[in-house]
Write a protein that holds these residues in place. Structure first.
Motif, PDB file in Angstrom:
ATOM      1  N   CYS A  50      51.521  14.145  39.040  1.00 54.72           N
ATOM      2  CA  CYS A  50      50.860  12.896  39.451  1.00 54.72           C
ATOM      3  C   CYS A  50      51.817  12.075  40.321  1.00 54.72           C
ATOM      4  CB  CYS A  50      50.457  12.097  38.213  1.00 54.72           C
ATOM      5  SG  CYS A  50      49.692  10.520  38.627  1.00 54.72           S
ATOM      6  N   TYR A  52      51.404   8.853  41.137  1.00 58.78           N
ATOM      7  CA  TYR A  52      51.217   7.410  41.038  1.00 58.78           C
ATOM      8  C   TYR A  52      52.384   6.646  40.434  1.00 58.78           C
ATOM      9  CZ  TYR A  52      46.333   7.653  42.451  1.00 58.78           C
ATOM     10  OH  TYR A  52      45.183   7.829  43.152  1.00 58.78           O
ATOM     11  N   CYS A  53      53.115   7.249  39.500  1.00 57.44           N
ATOM     12  CA  CYS A  53      54.239   6.482  38.939  1.00 57.44           C
ATOM     13  C   CYS A  53      55.339   7.428  38.499  1.00 57.44           C
ATOM     14  CB  CYS A  53      53.781   5.563  37.801  1.00 57.44           C
ATOM     15  SG  CYS A  53      53.758   6.326  36.177  1.00 57.44           S
ATOM     16  N   VAL A  55      56.478   8.226  35.691  1.00 58.14           N
ATOM     17  CA  VAL A  55      56.331   9.023  34.463  1.00 58.14           C
ATOM     18  C   VAL A  55      56.271  10.509  34.819  1.00 58.14           C
ATOM     19  CG1 VAL A  55      54.833   9.512  32.484  1.00 58.14           C
ATOM     20  CG2 VAL A  55      55.256   7.149  33.182  1.00 58.14           C
ATOM     21  N   GLY A  56      55.550  10.827  35.899  1.00 53.37           N
ATOM     22  CA  GLY A  56      55.516  12.212  36.378  1.00 53.37           C
ATOM     23  C   GLY A  56      54.674  13.150  35.539  1.00 53.37           C
ATOM     24  N   CYS A  57      53.473  12.723  35.162  1.00 53.95           N
ATOM     25  CA  CYS A  57      52.597  13.576  34.342  1.00 53.95           C
ATOM     26  C   CYS A  57      52.167  14.831  35.112  1.00 53.95           C
ATOM     27  CB  CYS A  57      51.351  12.796  33.928  1.00 53.95           C
ATOM     28  SG  CYS A  57      51.723  11.392  32.863  1.00 53.95           S
ATOM     29  N   LEU A  87      46.408  11.758  30.293  1.00 55.52           N
ATOM     30  CA  LEU A  87      46.568  11.047  31.567  1.00 55.52           C
ATOM     31  C   LEU A  87      46.121   9.607  31.374  1.00 55.52           C
ATOM     32  CD1 LEU A  87      44.997  13.560  34.127  1.00 55.52           C
ATOM     33  CD2 LEU A  87      47.430  13.129  33.785  1.00 55.52           C
ATOM     34  N   CYS A  88      46.719   8.678  32.097  1.00 51.03           N
ATOM     35  CA  CYS A  88      46.202   7.314  32.099  1.00 51.03           C
ATOM     36  C   CYS A  88      45.014   7.265  33.066  1.00 51.03           C
ATOM     37  CB  CYS A  88      47.298   6.319  32.501  1.00 51.03           C
ATOM     38  SG  CYS A  88      47.632   6.311  34.277  1.00 51.03           S
ATOM     39  N   LYS A  90      44.616   5.977  35.976  1.00 44.75           N
ATOM     40  CA  LYS A  90      44.915   6.308  37.380  1.00 44.75           C
ATOM     41  C   LYS A  90      45.033   7.810  37.581  1.00 44.75           C
ATOM     42  CE  LYS A  90      48.546   3.884  38.583  1.00 44.75           C
ATOM     43  NZ  LYS A  90      49.544   3.337  39.510  1.00 44.75           N
ATOM     44  N   GLY A  91      45.798   8.436  36.701  1.00 48.45           N
ATOM     45  CA  GLY A  91      45.974   9.880  36.817  1.00 48.45           C
ATOM     46  C   GLY A  91      44.665  10.627  36.616  1.00 48.45           C
TER      47      GLY A  91
HETATM   48  S1  SF4 Z   1      48.917   9.834  34.880  1.00 49.63           S
HETATM   49 FE1  SF4 Z   1      49.393   7.645  34.761  1.00 49.63          FE
HETATM   50  S2  SF4 Z   1      51.276   7.539  33.515  1.00 49.63           S
HETATM   51 FE2  SF4 Z   1      51.065   9.662  34.236  1.00 49.63          FE
HETATM   52  S3  SF4 Z   1      52.298   9.739  36.146  1.00 49.63           S
HETATM   53 FE3  SF4 Z   1      50.142   9.320  36.702  1.00 49.63          FE
HETATM   54  S4  SF4 Z   1      50.051   7.085  36.838  1.00 49.63           S
HETATM   55 FE4  SF4 Z   1      51.898   7.588  35.695  1.00 49.63          FE
END
Ligand code: SF4
Length: 191
Positions: A50, A52-53, A55-57, A87-88, A90-91
């Motif tokens: 991912c 978006y942030c 965390v790197g999911c 996942l949050c 966003k992910g």
């Molecule tokens: S799924 Fe959410 S917490 Fe995980 S990396 Fe993406 S934005 Fe970040």
């Protein structure tokens, strides 16, 4: 037969959903099975991270037509050590980044002083960006600072982006910026 974490989660999720409706006297098993078959028929699964942030999911991307078509599904990777399938919000909405009719298919350009944006061709946009970057870099490049020390930099240009890039793309991107002499390089995911 060894059962991977991914297989285990897939089947238990399906079982929980089915049993919830079974309590109402409705069996969704055939419909769900058909939907699963349609969703994953001839898809290729690719792992990614991912963007978006920090965390790197980990994500699994299902691509249609044996990997030659468009993405049909994106979900958390149960085998990934960071998120273990979770996942949050966003992910979980990641597929919209690539598959979204609301996204303009071509670059939009608004000339200085103009009120309206207009659609332009990719080739024109690439050439225009390259031309303007070179002109500004040539005009602002500084070889030495006020102490006579070699700096080889430009301080009139900044780079901001991009949260849509993964780690490897970010590394390549910043390497290009530093080669140009930029020192103000930022990533909006940190802002
Ligand atoms: S799924 Fe959410 S917490 Fe995980 S990396 Fe993406 S934005 Fe970040």
């Amino acid at each position: 037969m060894p059962v991977s974490r991914r297989t285990f989660l897939k089947f238990t999720a399906g079982a929980v959903s089915c049993s919830a409706f079974t309590g109402l006297g409705i069996s969704l098993a055939p419909a769900m099975a058909q939907a699963e078959i349609l969703k994953f028929q001839k898809t290729t699964i690719t792992t990614t991270v991912c963007c978006y942030c920090a965390v790197g999911c980990g994500l699994l991307v299902h691509t249609a037509d044996e990997g030659k078509g468009r993405s049909v599904n994106v979900e958390g990777d149960p085998d990934h050590p960071v998120n273990e399938g979770a996942l949050c919000a966003k992910g979980a909405a990641m597929r919209q980044m690539a598959e979204n009719k609301a996204r303009p298919p071509k670059p939009m350009y608004r000339a200085a002083g103009a009120k309206e944006w207009k659609e332009v061709e990719w080739d024109w946009a690439y050439a225009e960006i390259a031309k303007r970057v070179k002109a500004e870099r040539d005009a602002s490049f500084t070889l030495k600072n006020s102490k006579g020390e070699t700096v080889n930099r430009t301080e009139t240009m900044v780079s901001l982006g991009s949260a849509a890039l993964d780690n490897e793309e970010c590394w390549s991107y910043q390497a290009i910026q530093r080669a140009l002499g930029l020192v103000h390089i930022e990533h909006q995911a940190r802002i």
